[in-house]
Design an enzyme around this catalytic site. Structure first.
Site, PDB file in Angstrom:
ATOM      1  N   LYS A   1     -49.861 -10.891 -14.302  1.00  0.00           N
ATOM      2  CA  LYS A   1     -49.713 -10.418 -12.927  1.00  0.00           C
ATOM      3  C   LYS A   1     -48.939 -11.443 -12.084  1.00  0.00           C
ATOM      4  CE  LYS A   1     -53.977  -7.653 -12.963  1.00  0.00           C
ATOM      5  NZ  LYS A   1     -55.280  -7.406 -12.296  1.00  0.00           N
TER       6      LYS A   1
ATOM      7  N   ARG B   1     -58.477  -8.727 -24.954  1.00  0.00           N
ATOM      8  CA  ARG B   1     -59.465  -8.591 -23.888  1.00  0.00           C
ATOM      9  C   ARG B   1     -60.502  -9.712 -23.934  1.00  0.00           C
ATOM     10  NH1 ARG B   1     -59.370  -4.017 -21.000  1.00  0.00           N
ATOM     11  NH2 ARG B   1     -61.593  -4.088 -20.524  1.00  0.00           N
TER      12      ARG B   1
ATOM     13  N   ARG C   1     -58.679 -15.632 -17.505  1.00  0.00           N
ATOM     14  CA  ARG C   1     -59.028 -15.331 -16.108  1.00  0.00           C
ATOM     15  C   ARG C   1     -59.824 -16.448 -15.464  1.00  0.00           C
ATOM     16  NH1 ARG C   1     -60.201  -9.019 -17.604  1.00  0.00           N
ATOM     17  NH2 ARG C   1     -58.155  -8.193 -16.978  1.00  0.00           N
TER      18      ARG C   1
ATOM     19  N   PHE D   1     -60.689  -0.986  -4.882  1.00  0.00           N
ATOM     20  CA  PHE D   1     -59.733  -2.075  -5.071  1.00  0.00           C
ATOM     21  C   PHE D   1     -58.304  -1.580  -5.293  1.00  0.00           C
ATOM     22  CE2 PHE D   1     -61.614  -1.011  -9.194  1.00  0.00           C
ATOM     23  CZ  PHE D   1     -60.480  -0.746  -9.956  1.00  0.00           C
TER      24      PHE D   1
ATOM     25  N   THR E   1     -63.505  -9.210 -15.945  1.00  0.00           N
ATOM     26  CA  THR E   1     -62.556  -8.835 -14.898  1.00  0.00           C
ATOM     27  C   THR E   1     -62.666  -9.742 -13.686  1.00  0.00           C
ATOM     28  OG1 THR E   1     -62.665  -6.529 -15.611  1.00  0.00           O
ATOM     29  CG2 THR E   1     -61.790  -6.945 -13.420  1.00  0.00           C
TER      30      THR E   1
ATOM     31  N   HIS F   1     -53.579  -8.402 -17.156  1.00  0.00           N
ATOM     32  CA  HIS F   1     -54.104  -7.067 -17.456  1.00  0.00           C
ATOM     33  C   HIS F   1     -54.105  -6.864 -18.963  1.00  0.00           C
ATOM     34  CE1 HIS F   1     -54.284  -2.617 -17.556  1.00  0.00           C
ATOM     35  NE2 HIS F   1     -53.341  -2.723 -18.480  1.00  0.00           N
TER      36      HIS F   1
ATOM     37  N   ASN G   1     -56.542 -11.613 -10.944  1.00  0.00           N
ATOM     38  CA  ASN G   1     -57.259 -12.180 -12.091  1.00  0.00           C
ATOM     39  C   ASN G   1     -56.325 -12.490 -13.257  1.00  0.00           C
ATOM     40  OD1 ASN G   1     -56.724  -9.575 -12.842  1.00  0.00           O
ATOM     41  ND2 ASN G   1     -58.837  -9.021 -13.325  1.00  0.00           N
TER      42      ASN G   1
END
Length: 385
Positions: A105, A179, A199, A151, A185, A212, A209
């Site tokens: 991100k 993941r 994260r 959100f 998250t 993705h 965070n």
């Protein structure tokens, strides 16, 4: 059985590969065999039903590189792996070569090098990668599944407010492994429950965070298609006041790309990025200025066509309106890595290069050529030639 466990199992794995002959415009199909016990290969011409290449040791190719959609260089032929060659290979490798979609991100772009290091260190390969600048409409399309959630608006604003780096990752159980690397998250929860996760290290809150990751195989397929359906999706290159950097195939293959990118981001801004590859002809065309001048031209061409490489548009962080060619060339160091280690030990080529051919990075040499090289690479001008 993990991929690492079968590298020395003495098995023979088979794949269906194609090679397009640029001289005759004919596409040839081969059965390509790889023997894990001695890293030897052999090839069978499917059309003519005869041996094309007798079994020979070829340590430049590893089993990790052999997955559907991968491109490998065998001597001077660039082969595209289109399918498994037999049921034994399909049964044993399909589950170990799963793919998923990943995205860095905007809030974590400054840590992209460290995140790439984490990916490769944990045994995942990057199959596709591109920096994109998404419009609000594109961000809404990508996160359509979250529409109406509290959100949603802040997420759309974040994703459309700066560049993202999209990736397709491949590896054993890739979706779950990515993941797991990401962590919870919520960054706050991640710092408590998974302090070494991406994260926890690079995120700020639940929205900012860092990264993705697809939450299902179907969504991974849809999200990968979203980013990589066309080469100019979310084009972020500025094509002005810039220079080109290529992280060479040997550096990508050895897992050094993340560390190189991290070094670059400390002193420069990266405004466009893409994982791509050259045919032997395209590599020779790009390096044509060195032909007849540099005695290593053939070796340089072979190296550039030997596998995936990463192209970067580089901008001066301190003065983004200036021409960064000379400054970045100094940062890279002398072309010969052996000389670089003696004269400029902190340069990129000194730290990550091997010799004059495998010198970690290509950089633009002439100030007037920075924008030209960036334009050539990021608009894919070599394709179709």
């Amino acid at each position: 059985m993990a991929l690492n466990d079968i590298n020395n199992d003495g098995a023979r794995y088979a794949f269906i590969c194609t090679w397009h002959d640029p001289m005759t415009d004919i596409t040839w199909r081969y059965q390509f065999m790889y023997h894990t016990n001695d890293q030897s290969i052999e090839m069978y011409d499917i059309k003519n039903q005869k041996t094309f290449l007798k079994r020979v040791a070829y340590p430049a190719i590893t089993l990790e590189q052999l997955y559907i959609g991968s491109t490998i260089l065998v001597y001077t032929r660039q082969l595209l792996i289109e399918d498994y060659g037999d049921e034994f290979t399909r049964k044993h490798l399909r589950g170990l070569q799963e793919t998923t979609c990943a995205m860095i991100k905007p809030d974590a772009i400054c840590n992209a090098g460290k995140i790439l290091e984490c990916i490769t260190r944990n045994g995942l390969l990057i199959k596709h990668m591109r920096m994109c600048q998404l419009s609000r409409k594109q961000a809404e399309e990508f996160y359509n599944v979250h529409q109406g959630k509290p959100f949603y608006e802040s997420l759309i604003q974040l994703i459309s407010n700066g560049p993202v780096i999209a990736m397709e990752l491949v590896g054993e159980n890739a979706l779950c492994r990515w993941r797991l690397l990401l962590g919870p998250t919520s960054t706050e929860v991640a710092r408590i429950k998974a302090p070494s996760s991406i994260r926890a290290q690079f995120g700020t809150d639940t929205t900012m965070n860092a990264c993705h990751g697809s939450d299902s195989h179907e969504n991974a397929r849809i999200e990968t298609l979203f980013f990589f359906r066309c080469w100019n999706m979310g084009m972020s290159a500025r094509f002005r006041n810039c220079t080109l950097c290529i992280i060479r195939p040997h550096a990508v293959m050895s897992g050094c790309a993340g560390a190189i990118l991290d070094r670059i981001l400390c002193q420069f801004d990266v405004t466009a990025m893409e994982l791509t590859q050259f045919s032997r002809h395209a590599a020779a065309d790009f390096l044509a200025v060195y032909q007849g001048i540099c005695p290593d031209f053939c070796s340089m061409t072979h190296e550039l066509a030997s596998g995936d490489f990463i192209i970067l548009e580089i901008v001066d962080k301190e003065n983004p309106c200036s021409n960064p060619v000379n400054k970045f060339r100094e940062f890279c160091g002398p072309a010969d890595s052996c000389i670089a280690r003696a004269l400029r030990p902190r340069s990129l080529r000194a730290e990550f290069g091997i010799n004059k051919v495998k010198n970690a990075v290509h950089c633009t040499d002439i100030p007037d050529d920075g924008e030209l090289e960036v334009g050539y690479m990021f608009t894919h001008q070599w394709e179709g030639r």
